[in-house]
Scaffold this motif. Structure first.
Motif, mmCIF file in Angstrom:
data_model
loop_
_atom_site.group_PDB
_atom_site.id
_atom_site.type_symbol
_atom_site.label_atom_id
_atom_site.label_comp_id
_atom_site.label_asym_id
_atom_site.label_seq_id
_atom_site.Cartn_x
_atom_site.Cartn_y
_atom_site.Cartn_z
ATOM 1 N N ALA A 62 0.833 -1.204 0.000
ATOM 2 C CA ALA A 62 0.000 0.000 0.000
ATOM 3 C C ALA A 62 0.869 1.257 0.000
ATOM 4 O O ALA A 62 0.551 2.248 -0.669
ATOM 5 N N LEU A 63 1.971 1.231 0.740
ATOM 6 C CA LEU A 63 2.890 2.377 0.757
ATOM 7 C C LEU A 63 3.451 2.642 -0.631
ATOM 8 O O LEU A 63 3.585 3.798 -1.050
ATOM 9 N N GLU A 64 3.788 1.591 -1.358
ATOM 10 C CA GLU A 64 4.301 1.772 -2.715
ATOM 11 C C GLU A 64 3.241 2.387 -3.627
ATOM 12 O O GLU A 64 3.536 3.265 -4.438
ATOM 13 N N VAL A 65 1.996 1.911 -3.494
ATOM 14 C CA VAL A 65 0.918 2.436 -4.342
ATOM 15 C C VAL A 65 0.688 3.917 -4.064
ATOM 16 O O VAL A 65 0.551 4.725 -4.989
ATOM 17 N N VAL A 66 0.661 4.298 -2.796
ATOM 18 C CA VAL A 66 0.354 5.683 -2.429
ATOM 19 C C VAL A 66 1.499 6.635 -2.786
ATOM 20 O O VAL A 66 1.281 7.717 -3.320
ATOM 21 N N THR A 67 2.730 6.226 -2.489
ATOM 22 C CA THR A 67 3.870 7.130 -2.701
ATOM 23 C C THR A 67 4.463 7.028 -4.089
ATOM 24 O O THR A 67 5.131 7.952 -4.558
ATOM 25 N N GLY A 68 4.252 5.879 -4.762
ATOM 26 C CA GLY A 68 4.875 5.671 -6.053
ATOM 27 C C GLY A 68 6.360 5.385 -5.959
ATOM 28 O O GLY A 68 7.073 5.454 -6.954
ATOM 29 N N LEU A 69 6.849 5.039 -4.760
ATOM 30 C CA LEU A 69 8.270 4.766 -4.549
ATOM 31 C C LEU A 69 8.454 3.349 -4.021
ATOM 32 O O LEU A 69 7.605 2.839 -3.289
ATOM 33 N N PRO A 70 9.577 2.708 -4.369
ATOM 34 C CA PRO A 70 9.857 1.384 -3.793
ATOM 35 C C PRO A 70 9.978 1.482 -2.280
ATOM 36 O O PRO A 70 10.446 2.492 -1.752
ATOM 37 N N ILE A 71 9.592 0.429 -1.589
ATOM 38 C CA ILE A 71 9.629 0.451 -0.131
ATOM 39 C C ILE A 71 11.046 0.691 0.380
ATOM 40 O O ILE A 71 11.255 1.275 1.443
ATOM 41 N N SER A 72 12.049 0.279 -0.400
ATOM 42 C CA SER A 72 13.447 0.448 0.021
ATOM 43 C C SER A 72 13.860 1.908 0.097
ATOM 44 O O SER A 72 14.884 2.233 0.707
ATOM 45 N N LEU A 73 13.085 2.808 -0.528
ATOM 46 C CA LEU A 73 13.422 4.234 -0.508
ATOM 47 C C LEU A 73 12.581 5.018 0.490
ATOM 48 O O LEU A 73 12.650 6.242 0.517
ATOM 49 N N LEU A 74 11.802 4.319 1.298
ATOM 50 C CA LEU A 74 10.919 5.003 2.246
ATOM 51 C C LEU A 74 11.460 4.994 3.670
ATOM 52 O O LEU A 74 10.719 5.220 4.622
ATOM 53 N N GLY A 75 12.753 4.731 3.824
ATOM 54 C CA GLY A 75 13.410 4.922 5.108
ATOM 55 C C GLY A 75 13.258 3.827 6.122
ATOM 56 O O GLY A 75 13.631 4.007 7.285
ATOM 57 N N PHE A 76 12.711 2.675 5.719
ATOM 58 C CA PHE A 76 12.546 1.592 6.677
ATOM 59 C C PHE A 76 13.841 0.816 6.817
ATOM 60 O O PHE A 76 14.463 0.433 5.824
ATOM 61 N N ALA A 77 14.245 0.581 8.062
ATOM 62 C CA ALA A 77 15.489 -0.139 8.328
ATOM 63 C C ALA A 77 15.268 -1.637 8.189
ATOM 64 O O ALA A 77 14.163 -2.145 8.401
ATOM 65 N N ALA A 78 16.335 -2.353 7.815
ATOM 66 C CA ALA A 78 16.267 -3.806 7.748
ATOM 67 C C ALA A 78 16.197 -4.360 9.161
ATOM 68 O O ALA A 78 16.876 -3.887 10.071
ATOM 69 N N VAL A 79 15.369 -5.359 9.352
ATOM 70 C CA VAL A 79 15.218 -5.991 10.661
ATOM 71 C C VAL A 79 16.016 -7.289 10.664
ATOM 72 O O VAL A 79 15.988 -8.038 9.691
ATOM 73 N N PRO A 80 16.796 -7.590 11.743
ATOM 74 C CA PRO A 80 17.570 -8.831 11.774
ATOM 75 C C PRO A 80 16.704 -10.035 11.441
ATOM 76 O O PRO A 80 15.587 -10.184 11.949
ATOM 77 N N GLY A 81 17.220 -10.910 10.574
ATOM 78 C CA GLY A 81 16.497 -12.117 10.191
ATOM 79 C C GLY A 81 15.433 -11.856 9.151
ATOM 80 O O GLY A 81 14.652 -12.729 8.812
ATOM 81 N N GLU A 82 15.393 -10.646 8.602
ATOM 82 C CA GLU A 82 14.356 -10.276 7.642
ATOM 83 C C GLU A 82 15.007 -9.811 6.357
ATOM 84 O O GLU A 82 16.056 -9.189 6.367
ATOM 85 N N HIS A 83 14.415 -10.135 5.228
ATOM 86 C CA HIS A 83 14.944 -9.640 3.965
ATOM 87 C C HIS A 83 13.805 -9.173 3.093
ATOM 88 O O HIS A 83 12.655 -9.543 3.299
ATOM 89 N N VAL A 84 14.142 -8.356 2.124
ATOM 90 C CA VAL A 84 13.143 -7.808 1.208
ATOM 91 C C VAL A 84 13.318 -8.484 -0.133
ATOM 92 O O VAL A 84 14.409 -8.520 -0.675
ATOM 93 N N ALA A 85 12.221 -9.007 -0.680
ATOM 94 C CA ALA A 85 12.292 -9.666 -1.984
ATOM 95 C C ALA A 85 11.150 -9.208 -2.857
ATOM 96 O O ALA A 85 10.039 -8.992 -2.380
ATOM 97 N N ARG A 86 11.423 -9.076 -4.143
ATOM 98 C CA ARG A 86 10.366 -8.726 -5.075
ATOM 99 C C ARG A 86 9.428 -9.899 -5.208
ATOM 100 O O ARG A 86 9.860 -11.057 -5.261
ATOM 101 N N ASP A 87 8.117 -9.636 -5.273
ATOM 102 C CA ASP A 87 7.170 -10.732 -5.368
ATOM 103 C C ASP A 87 6.831 -11.072 -6.802
ATOM 104 O O ASP A 87 5.996 -11.909 -7.073
ATOM 105 N N GLY A 88 7.471 -10.395 -7.760
ATOM 106 C CA GLY A 88 7.217 -10.667 -9.170
ATOM 107 C C GLY A 88 6.105 -9.820 -9.743
ATOM 108 O O GLY A 88 5.841 -9.849 -10.937
ATOM 109 N N HIS A 89 5.435 -9.069 -8.901
ATOM 110 C CA HIS A 89 4.328 -8.231 -9.385
ATOM 111 C C HIS A 89 4.430 -6.838 -8.814
ATOM 112 O O HIS A 89 3.435 -6.162 -8.604
ATOM 113 N N GLY A 90 5.648 -6.397 -8.536
ATOM 114 C CA GLY A 90 5.841 -5.021 -8.130
ATOM 115 C C GLY A 90 5.786 -4.788 -6.646
ATOM 116 O O GLY A 90 6.039 -3.697 -6.183
ATOM 117 N N GLY A 91 5.458 -5.790 -5.831
ATOM 118 C CA GLY A 91 5.400 -5.595 -4.389
ATOM 119 C C GLY A 91 6.657 -6.101 -3.728
ATOM 120 O O GLY A 91 7.552 -6.640 -4.359
#
Length: 249
Positions: A62-91
């Motif tokens: 939802a953040l990507e839809v509203v801002t038009g920016l990838p979540i990686s550019l919205l200032g959220f820090a990586a959480v230990p044991g967590e990774h960000v992956a593309r879901d193949g459909h823009g999310g």
């Protein structure tokens, strides 16, 4: 000690939204993409204060839809044991040790799959200025994100003096939606906000969309003209966006 998310706050205030407005926009975006959420002012406050380091997947999309920016550019820090992956459909899917307890997101069937249009595109349109008696072109580099059949495009701020946003829906080769442009405060239109509709046809290569826009003019007449989007780069990384955050040519 938590670190405030100044990037998200800057994006929200740049959109001229209060925290309440932003939360309502996130709820509306969730309904549009078929993933309802319970965003509220308190949640936005916790993101911006840094109390929540990373959003759940439903909020990330939802953040990507509203801002038009990838979540990686919205200032959220990586959480230990967590990774960000593309879901193949823009999310983005944020996975953690608890992810196995969450309700899985249904995977689209092959028949429902969509071509990926995500990346950086050059947006160009033409318009006639009745006040100046001549035709002009507007150009922006835009970052385009995709969630299923929904596309959102937002101009990179350094690519033009005005800001542009597009909200589109893909149906086969037909792309239909709306556009909004906030003109240059120091330019001829003195920061006026214009908006209208747009319909484009995507070429089979997926590297160009061309069509027409319609919207109202300075004298409240209805105008139209050509518009095209030309693919430039599939990446939406910060390094790529920084490279294109310059005057569009």
């Amino acid at each position: 000690m938590t670190t405030p998310n100044t990037a998200l706050r800057a994006v929200r205030t740049g959109m001229r939204m209060s925290q309440d407005d932003f939360a309502r926009a996130l709820q509306a975006a969730g309904h549009r993409v078929g993933e309802p959420n319970d965003a509220n002012k308190r949640l936005v406050q916790r993101w911006e204060s840094g109390a929540i380091a990373a959003p759940r997947p439903v909020y990330a999309r939802a953040l990507e839809v509203v801002t038009g920016l990838p979540i990686s550019l919205l200032g959220f820090a990586a959480v230990p044991g967590e990774h960000v992956a593309r879901d193949g459909h823009g999310g983005h899917d944020l996975t953690s040790p608890m992810s196995s307890l969450a309700t899985p997101t249904p995977k689209p069937s092959p028949a429902a799959a969509h071509r990926s249009y995500e990346g950086v595109w050059l947006s160009r349109y033409q318009y006639h200025s009745s006040g100046r008696g001549d035709s002009f072109a507007g150009q922006h580099f835009v970052v385009l994100l995709q969630h299923g059949d929904r596309l959102t495009a937002r101009s990179l701020p350094g690519s033009a003096a005005s800001s542009l946003s597009l909200d589109l829906t893909v149906d086969g080769a037909v792309v239909t939606g709306t556009w909004v442009e906030q003109t240059d405060p120091t330019g001829y239109y003195r920061g006026a906000r214009y908006h209208g509709a747009i319909q484009l046809l995507a070429e089979p290569t997926g590297r160009r969309m061309a069509g027409k826009w319609v919207g109202f003019g300075k004298d409240m007449d209805i105008n139209t003209g050509p518009w095209e989007l030309v693919f430039r780069d599939a990446s939406t990384s910060k390094a790529t966006l920084d490279r294109y955050n310059t005057t569009a040519t």
